[in-house]
Design a protein around this motif. Structure first.
Motif, short mmCIF file in Angstrom:
data_model
loop_
_atom_site.label_atom_id
_atom_site.label_comp_id
_atom_site.label_asym_id
_atom_site.label_seq_id
_atom_site.Cartn_x
_atom_site.Cartn_y
_atom_site.Cartn_z
N SER A 197 0.85 -1.28 -0.06
CA SER A 197 0.12 0.12 0.14
C SER A 197 1.00 1.40 -0.05
N GLN A 249 2.11 1.75 -3.63
CA GLN A 249 0.99 2.30 -4.36
C GLN A 249 0.69 3.89 -4.27
N VAL A 291 -7.16 6.53 -1.84
CA VAL A 291 -7.09 5.77 -0.55
C VAL A 291 -8.28 4.72 -0.39
N THR A 347 -8.86 2.45 -3.72
CA THR A 347 -7.84 1.59 -4.08
C THR A 347 -7.77 0.44 -3.10
N PHE A 348 -7.96 0.92 -1.74
CA PHE A 348 -7.83 -0.17 -0.81
C PHE A 348 -9.08 -0.46 -0.07
N ALA A 397 -0.41 4.46 4.41
CA ALA A 397 -0.19 3.18 4.43
C ALA A 397 -0.57 2.52 5.91
N VAL A 406 -4.39 2.77 6.21
CA VAL A 406 -5.05 1.57 5.44
C VAL A 406 -4.97 0.51 6.29
N THR A 407 -3.89 0.15 6.91
CA THR A 407 -3.73 -1.15 7.69
C THR A 407 -4.30 -0.94 8.93
N SER A 421 -8.03 -1.46 7.46
CA SER A 421 -8.27 -2.69 7.00
C SER A 421 -8.45 -3.77 8.09
#
Length: 85
Positions: free
Chosen positions: A6, A9, A47, A50-51, A72, A75-76, A79
């Motif tokens: 991520s 990206q 973001v 994409t994720f 990132a 995102v983690t 997620s």
């Protein structure tokens, strides 16, 4: 063939907007002057799309978007929250 992380990206997305700049994952793109209000919204949308995450209002803080590393991490966290739900 490995999939880009991520962080990679996100960094590619930012570099795509500013190909003349040498930006690494830990550089503050706000302090460097690369982010205006429109690009900030594009980052949020990128973001999310994409994720596959939704960024809640309380996470829309500048510190979450200063660097590719910070994004990132966001995102983690998001997620992990979605996976745990």
């Amino acid at each position: 063939m490995s999939h880009p992380t991520s962080q990679e990206q996100i960094l590619d997305f930012v570099r795509g907007r500013y190909p003349q700049a040498e930006i690494d994952a830990t550089q503050d793109i706000f302090a460097l002057g690369f982010v205006n209000s429109l690009f900030a919204m594009e980052l949020v949308m990128y973001v999310e799309k994409t994720f596959g995450v939704t960024i809640p209002n309380e996470e829309l803080r500048i510190d979450n978007f200063r660097t590719a590393t910070a994004m990132a991490g966001l995102v983690t966290r998001l997620s992990t929250t979605v996976a745990a739900a």
